[in-house]
Design a protein around this motif. Structure first.
Motif, PDB file in Angstrom:
ATOM      1  N   UNK A   1     -44.812  -0.911 -43.611  1.00 23.15           N
ATOM      2  CA  UNK A   1     -44.368  -0.298 -44.862  1.00 23.15           C
ATOM      3  C   UNK A   1     -43.954   1.229 -44.295  1.00 23.15           C
ATOM      4  N   UNK A   2     -44.802   1.744 -43.344  1.00 22.49           N
ATOM      5  CA  UNK A   2     -44.417   3.173 -43.083  1.00 22.49           C
ATOM      6  C   UNK A   2     -42.822   3.021 -42.447  1.00 22.49           C
TER       7      UNK A   2
ATOM      8  N   UNK B   1     -36.376   3.835 -44.182  1.00 17.31           N
ATOM      9  CA  UNK B   1     -34.824   3.401 -44.167  1.00 17.31           C
ATOM     10  C   UNK B   1     -34.890   2.534 -45.334  1.00 17.31           C
ATOM     11  N   UNK B   2     -35.638   2.578 -46.535  1.00 18.06           N
ATOM     12  CA  UNK B   2     -35.581   1.718 -47.571  1.00 18.06           C
ATOM     13  C   UNK B   2     -34.346   2.078 -48.491  1.00 18.06           C
TER      14      UNK B   2
ATOM     15  N   UNK C   1     -45.587   1.089 -54.733  1.00 19.85           N
ATOM     16  CA  UNK C   1     -46.319  -0.099 -54.944  1.00 19.85           C
ATOM     17  C   UNK C   1     -46.511  -0.838 -53.990  1.00 19.85           C
ATOM     18  N   UNK C   2     -45.660  -1.029 -53.090  1.00 19.45           N
ATOM     19  CA  UNK C   2     -45.723  -1.842 -51.741  1.00 19.45           C
ATOM     20  C   UNK C   2     -46.782  -1.044 -50.847  1.00 19.45           C
TER      21      UNK C   2
ATOM     22  N   UNK D   1     -45.580  -9.747 -44.055  1.00 23.27           N
ATOM     23  CA  UNK D   1     -44.263  -9.267 -44.124  1.00 23.27           C
ATOM     24  C   UNK D   1     -43.998  -8.286 -45.363  1.00 23.27           C
ATOM     25  N   UNK D   2     -43.381  -7.004 -45.103  1.00 24.70           N
ATOM     26  CA  UNK D   2     -43.160  -6.109 -46.148  1.00 24.70           C
ATOM     27  C   UNK D   2     -42.186  -6.954 -47.273  1.00 24.70           C
ATOM     28  N   UNK D   3     -41.310  -8.065 -46.774  1.00 23.44           N
ATOM     29  CA  UNK D   3     -40.178  -8.326 -47.661  1.00 23.44           C
ATOM     30  C   UNK D   3     -41.017  -9.588 -48.354  1.00 23.44           C
TER      31      UNK D   3
END
Length: 728
Positions: free
Chosen positions: A422-423, A428-429, A443-444, A452-454
């Motif tokens: 997540x870092x 780039x989010x 929240x993530x 997976x972050x997704x």
């Protein structure tokens, strides 16, 4: 007098021309010495100082010579020692160093400690400590930007902010008019105000930046008569070099210093004034007679550096500017090779062309490649490194590799290898089309699942319905990217993941130049060409960063010089390539919006041209990054100078051409007597290219290549025989 010049000729082998001799001997009162490029300016200055000491009996300690840069001051000092090894030293310094001496002595007498909050002072002296952010200018500005804007300041914004602050101080603009100075950095005016308040917050300890040395030094001389008298009594002769780069506050300091004896020699070239953006005041030179009504003005117009081909073109070119002293640079050097305009198919061919031209070159230190923007150098550096061509970077800028756009692309690529961090996603989010909000990102980050972050976003974070499909597609795209070649991956990031659209939105909200950011992306694509993997791309960037650092240290090596036009001033090379000479770069779109900026851009172009001794090539192209671009108007001017009939040739031939007395009508001809003036370069339909040397009554005298002609003004105008050499 004769003995001095004879001695200099016998001892040093130096022979001065008549204007140089006049400059040497005009020792009393104000003198403006306008020195064209390559006219032997530094030699003349040093000879003048020698004359003061050896012929006039002036003590060296009574002479003060200031210049714009530390390098120039050191050059003059070294040359003086070489010319006159037996003489005591003259006081050579920068104007900053002189002002700092005034400020330092003033605060010491007050018993007030101070700290220089950026780098070391010119004199190498620093008093006080630098223990926290309040003792470092950039850290102070970063802190203020963050607190006022809520974001971290970028390096580009920091550059613009510090330039804005420096401009205001050098122009001596009062606080009530700060808002009139444009700056794209958010909250710039408020940051500046709080920065000044922060520096003054401790009444018992003064914080100074480089520009404060000038403004406070000027105030001390203005408000403390005994201090001013002390410095005025210290020097009988004042000489300033590179005065076209001097700011209003610097001029103000110098005016105070010479107000009693008025023995001031100002050496400058208004045609080489290229620093108005940081407060230089070239108009001061044009008003010199207003300030010093009894001033002498001398023109050093003979160029000893360049071939006749280059001098003729450069001299005609700079006449496009109107805010200047009318002068005519000339040379007795022979012709060598005509100035060349090289038109390539597109921008991408530029590096290939240069590599091809220079692969077998010898005496590389006599070759320079000049450009307007530092970004032009990265692609060149990549191709030169691959081709084994050694190069020295005059003003290497490592910030390309740390620029947030470059770091974004690397983070996208990192996500292709591991989508469990997540870092990385957090960086780039907001820059791709998953439209992940800051709240969703927070929240993530609270989740401890090593998935997976997704998947974590899809399974554990509240999303909008439209996001689900987008995030699933993004997950697949990142997975596919891992096996892509870097060039394809960058294009996928820009297009499929929507990075280009994201940075366009960021540019509009934060005031970034979108064309600059796109240029960085295109440069990354150039570097990625022919590389096989994302790992190889990352390694290549690391390698080039090391190459760039190494290139800074190759001064004096047998290597090609890569430099901006600005940094090339004062240098000379046998062969010069001026690249990226297209509309939008030189001149820029901003230059085109203001005639004063356009004239400065022309001066910058002129500086580039006059670096060349024997060969000058201008490189242009009609396409860049898939878009049509126009050649620079300056290139068009040069083409017109090289071939004065070019415009007429480009006009379509019509059957019913209007004629006057049997002569075809020329729509570009001069129509009014008011348009004629001495020094105007023209094309005469019969006699060719020439220059107006005299206007007397109804007649005008021209100097053509091999002859002089006196013609009727009315006949020339009625028949349309005269055409200005450059059309604006």
């Amino acid at each position: 007098m004769g003995d001095f010049f004879t001695k200099m000729k016998n001892d040093l082998g130096i022979t001065l021309n008549e204007v140089q001799k006049k400059a040497v001997m005009k020792t009393e009162g104000p003198l403006l010495l306008l020195a064209s490029p390559g006219s032997g300016k530094t030699t003349t200055i040093i000879m003048r100082i020698g004359y003061l000491i050896m012929e006039k009996g002036i003590q060296p300690s009574r002479i003060k010579a200031v210049t714009f840069s530390k390098a120039s001051a050191n050059d003059m000092k070294e040359r003086f020692t070489r010319f006159y090894p037996e003489l005591p030293a003259v006081d050579f310094s920068t104007i900053h160093s002189f002002a700092f001496e005034v400020v330092r002595d003033h605060y010491r007498k007050l018993g007030l400690p101070f700290t220089i909050i950026e780098g070391e002072s010119d004199s190498g002296e620093k008093e006080g400590s630098a223990g926290n952010f309040q003792h470092n200018k950039k850290m102070m500005l970063r802190h203020l930007f963050k607190s006022l804007v809520g974001e971290n300041i970028t390096e580009d914004q920091m550059d613009e902010l510090t330039t804005y602050i420096s401009y205001i101080k050098n122009k001596m603009i009062p606080i009530e008019r700060w808002s009139e100075v444009s700056c794209d950095v958010p909250q710039a005016e408020e940051i500046f105000k709080q920065y000044e308040e922060l520096k003054r917050s401790d009444q018992h300890h003064v914080l100074l930046d480089f520009d404060d040395m000038l403004t406070i030094g000027n105030d001390v001389l203005e408000n403390h008569a005994h201090v001013l008298r002390y410095y005025q009594n210290r020097y009988d002769y004042f000489l300033t070099d590179e005065s076209q780069d001097t700011s209003l506050v610097q001029h103000s300091i110098i005016e105070k210093m010479v107000s009693t004896h008025r023995n001031l020699c100002v050496v400058a070239d208004d045609d080489q004034s290229i620093y108005s953006w940081r407060g230089a005041e070239p108009s001061y030179l044009l008003k010199f007679k207003e300030k010093y009504s009894d001033a002498s003005i001398l023109f050093m117009e003979q160029n000893y550096r360049s071939s006749e081909d280059i001098v003729t073109v450069a001299n005609s070119f700079i006449k496009r500017n109107k805010n200047r002293y009318e002068k005519n640079m000339f040379t007795q050097n022979p012709s060598h090779q005509p100035v060349e305009v090289k038109q390539l198919v597109n921008f991408k061919e530029q590096s290939k062309y240069l590599v091809s031209e220079l692969s077998d070159a010898i005496h590389l230190k006599e070759i320079a490649i000049l450009y307007r923007n530092n970004s032009s150098s990265i692609g060149l550096m990549n191709d030169f490194d691959r081709s084994g061509i050694p190069f020295y970077m005059k003003d290497a800028d490592n910030r390309f590799f740390s620029h947030w756009v470059v770091q974004d692309i690397l983070n996208f690529m990192r996500m292709a290898f591991t989508d469990k961090r997540p870092d990385i996603l957090e960086k780039i989010h907001l820059k791709f089309n998953g439209y992940i909000t800051k709240q969703q990102m927070q929240a993530l980050k609270q989740l401890n699942h090593n998935d997976s972050v997704f998947d974590n976003l899809l399974n554990h974070v509240k999303l909008q319905e439209y996001q689900v499909k987008l995030l699933k597609a993004s997950k697949e795209t990142f997975k596919e990217m891992k096996e892509m070649k870097p060039l394809q991956a960058i294009r996928v990031i820009r297009d499929r993941l929507g990075y280009d659209k994201a940075i366009e939105k960021i540019s509009k909200s934060l005031g970034f130049r979108m064309d600059y950011l796109v240029g960085i992306l295109n440069t990354l694509e150039e570097i990625a060409t022919d590389l096989e993997s994302l790992e190889e791309f990352a390694k290549r960037l690391k390698h080039l960063e090391v190459v760039l650092k190494t290139a800074k240290k190759k001064k004096g090596h047998d290597a090609i010089t890569l430099s901006t036009f600005h940094s090339a001033k004062g240098l000379e090379f046998n062969k010069v390539f001026m690249i990226d000479v297209v509309d939008g770069i030189i001149p820029s779109s901003e230059d085109r919006s203001d005639h004063l900026l356009l004239e400065e851009a022309a001066r910058l172009f002129y500086v580039g041209m006059t670096r060349a001794k024997k060969q000058l090539t201008l490189v242009t192209y009609p396409y860049r990054d898939g878009k049509k671009v126009e050649e620079s108007v300056f290139v068009s001017d040069v083409k017109n100078i090289l071939d004065p009939t070019r415009i007429m040739k480009s006009e379509p031939v019509k059957k019913n051409v209007k004629k006057i007395n049997g002569v075809p009508y020329n729509p570009y001809s001069i129509k009014k007597k008011e348009e004629l003036y001495v020094g105007l370069a023209v094309t005469h339909r019969v006699f060719g290219t020439g220059e107006i040397t005299e206007i007397s009554g109804e007649f005008i005298t021209f100097k053509f290549q091999s002859k002089e002609k006196k013609l009727s003004i009315s006949a020339c105008l009625e028949m349309g025989l005269l055409e200005p050499l450059i059309h604006t």
